[in-house]
Design a protein around this motif. Sequence first.
Motif, short mmCIF file in Angstrom:
data_model
loop_
_atom_site.label_atom_id
_atom_site.label_comp_id
_atom_site.label_asym_id
_atom_site.label_seq_id
_atom_site.Cartn_x
_atom_site.Cartn_y
_atom_site.Cartn_z
N LEU A 179 59.73 9.84 73.50
CA LEU A 179 60.80 10.83 73.74
C LEU A 179 60.91 11.20 75.20
CD1 LEU A 179 60.25 13.20 70.67
CD2 LEU A 179 62.14 11.61 71.04
N THR A 180 59.78 11.24 75.89
CA THR A 180 59.82 11.57 77.33
C THR A 180 60.56 10.47 78.11
OG1 THR A 180 57.75 12.78 77.14
CG2 THR A 180 58.41 12.07 79.34
N GLN A 181 60.27 9.19 77.80
CA GLN A 181 60.98 8.08 78.45
C GLN A 181 62.47 8.12 78.13
OE1 GLN A 181 59.03 4.47 77.31
NE2 GLN A 181 57.04 5.04 78.25
N TYR A 182 62.78 8.40 76.87
CA TYR A 182 64.18 8.44 76.47
C TYR A 182 64.91 9.54 77.23
CZ TYR A 182 68.31 9.02 73.53
OH TYR A 182 69.60 9.13 73.10
N LYS A 183 64.29 10.72 77.30
CA LYS A 183 64.95 11.82 78.00
C LYS A 183 65.17 11.49 79.48
CE LYS A 183 62.06 15.04 76.91
NZ LYS A 183 61.46 16.39 76.89
N ALA A 215 68.05 8.96 79.72
CA ALA A 215 69.31 9.62 79.37
C ALA A 215 69.78 10.52 80.50
CB ALA A 215 69.13 10.41 78.09
N GLN A 216 68.87 11.22 81.14
CA GLN A 216 69.26 12.09 82.25
C GLN A 216 69.77 11.28 83.43
OE1 GLN A 216 65.73 14.34 82.97
NE2 GLN A 216 66.06 15.76 81.23
N CYS A 263 74.86 9.23 86.47
CA CYS A 263 75.54 8.08 87.11
C CYS A 263 77.03 8.42 87.28
CB CYS A 263 75.35 6.85 86.23
SG CYS A 263 76.19 5.39 86.89
N PRO A 264 77.61 8.30 88.51
CA PRO A 264 79.02 8.65 88.72
C PRO A 264 79.99 7.53 88.32
CG PRO A 264 77.99 8.06 90.80
CD PRO A 264 76.92 7.98 89.78
N ASP A 265 79.47 6.30 88.17
CA ASP A 265 80.35 5.16 87.88
C ASP A 265 80.55 5.05 86.40
OD1 ASP A 265 81.82 2.79 88.73
OD2 ASP A 265 80.22 1.71 87.63
N HIS A 266 81.83 5.08 85.97
CA HIS A 266 82.12 5.04 84.53
C HIS A 266 81.76 3.69 83.92
CE1 HIS A 266 83.98 8.84 85.19
NE2 HIS A 266 85.02 8.33 85.91
N LEU A 324 70.12 1.95 75.87
CA LEU A 324 69.12 2.99 75.58
C LEU A 324 68.51 2.75 74.20
CD1 LEU A 324 70.79 6.34 76.76
CD2 LEU A 324 68.75 5.25 77.69
N PRO A 325 67.21 2.87 74.05
CA PRO A 325 66.57 2.68 72.72
C PRO A 325 67.01 3.79 71.76
CG PRO A 325 64.97 3.53 74.27
CD PRO A 325 66.20 3.22 75.08
N ARG A 326 67.14 3.41 70.50
CA ARG A 326 67.50 4.40 69.50
C ARG A 326 66.34 5.36 69.21
NH1 ARG A 326 70.77 1.19 64.74
NH2 ARG A 326 72.54 0.43 66.04
N LEU A 327 66.73 6.61 68.94
CA LEU A 327 65.71 7.58 68.55
C LEU A 327 65.31 7.33 67.09
CD1 LEU A 327 66.98 10.95 70.09
CD2 LEU A 327 65.02 9.57 70.80
N GLU A 328 64.06 7.08 66.87
CA GLU A 328 63.57 6.82 65.53
C GLU A 328 62.72 8.02 65.05
OE1 GLU A 328 61.42 3.24 65.53
OE2 GLU A 328 63.16 1.96 66.05
#
Length: 497
Positions: free
Chosen positions: A234-238, A241-242, A247-250, A260-264
């Motif tokens: 969860l720490t890596q995911y957060k 994600a942050q 990131c400013p580029d759409h 991003l890995p799914r939260l399991e």
Amino acid sequence: ASQKLEEKLVCSICLELFRVPVTLPCGHNFCKGCIRDHWHKGQQAPAAAKTGYTCPECRRDFERCPELEKNVTLWNVVELARDGDARGSGTGRCEVARGELCPQHGRPLELYCENEQRCICCICTVRQCQGHRRVLFEEERSKKQTFLEESLEEAQEESERIERAMQELDEQTRSIKDSSDKLKSRIQSKCTHLRKALEDFQCQVVARIEQEQVSRLERLEENWSLLKDSLDVLTQYKEKAQNLLACPDHRTFLQELPRLPRLESPEALVPVEFDVAHVIKPILETLADISRLLLEDLPGSVTPKAPNPTGQAPSTPLLFPDHCNLTFDPETANKYLELSRGDRKAKHIPSAICRQQEQEPRFEPWQVLCMQSYDSGHHYWEVKISSHAVILGVTYRGLPRERQHGHSFNIGLDSSSWGLQVREDCYLAWHKGQAEKIREELYKNLGVSLDYGKGLLSFYGLGERTRLIHSFHDVFTEPLYPVFWLCEGRVVTLCQR
């Protein structure tokens, strides 16, 4: 002649032999002290009653107090009379011992005065004992001797009784000493076994608790590791994600989002519980065994015996004043058991279903509990059975409702119930699936005594004599309910007081 002479030597005032004889002018003789006291009392009387100096014998008055000179001749005669009384004289009188003389007059003791209960002399007869009943020594001794002989027989009988009582006390003393020595030896032996059992018990319990502790801590550590791994993910995911949100580029945002890995959901944790009851159960069983070890083979003061009255039926209310009035619990009764008389009578009717059988809490065996339960104090109840093939006992509330071990009953088949089975030729005491056979007369009236604090459960047969059938010794840890099992056609009635 000697008696008449002695009477002339007696003072008419004190009625004793002259002590210091004096002679008045009129010729009459008195003790000097007696006549002086007589005149002194007359002088102290009131004026109208004063008598002056008068002779007590002839009443002659003297103008003044006569001189009181000792009459030496009379004194010598009195002394001779005294010596003659004490030693005897030439008149043929036998020599008399001191104990045979009158202590007042010095004369030989000749008669017995029944009024004063003493031996008297001739002077006592004339003076103090005149008018009393006087008898010869032989006559009085005959009466006294008969009384003394009877008293001696009573004393002999009492002595023999006391000797027998002393022998009984000696026997009781020896019996008490022997019993005390045997009891001390038995207690010392049991305490030695107890110490050994407690030491072994301590090692086993501590080892078991440590084993349980290690097992539970290992599971907790595994759960902690699982949670730590989930937290790292969860720490890596957060963090990713942050960064992506920043990131400013759409285009980049949309391209990186699927990566991003799914939260399991985290792995389910293994439940961990330190089961105190699971640990305590073998401890309680061991304590019960230790308690039984101590109570076995001890004298009747530890295992109370039923009283043994003769001539009439026992008075059980006096033996067990804390009688309990029980009632059956209809919610637990097997479907073939019919309850009546205010739920105080149970009858097994195999041909008719008395109520619908439910899963809980009715018994599948032909059993029923009572409404009452006991977790302290002493309690006693009585039941009447129609015949043999009945079981009565006590149980914890959790007694299984289904049949067990192929038996038609489950009372006494585990460690949580105790029962007495009434058979046609004997009794069986059930506990932990073990049955102890007891050869005893079949009783249709039975009493149950429960002393919860002492761990004592006793069954009694009630007849002309109350008799102890069997006693259980155990450590009770939960409330106990009276429980009954009835074979087909049998009837059990709870007695009320």
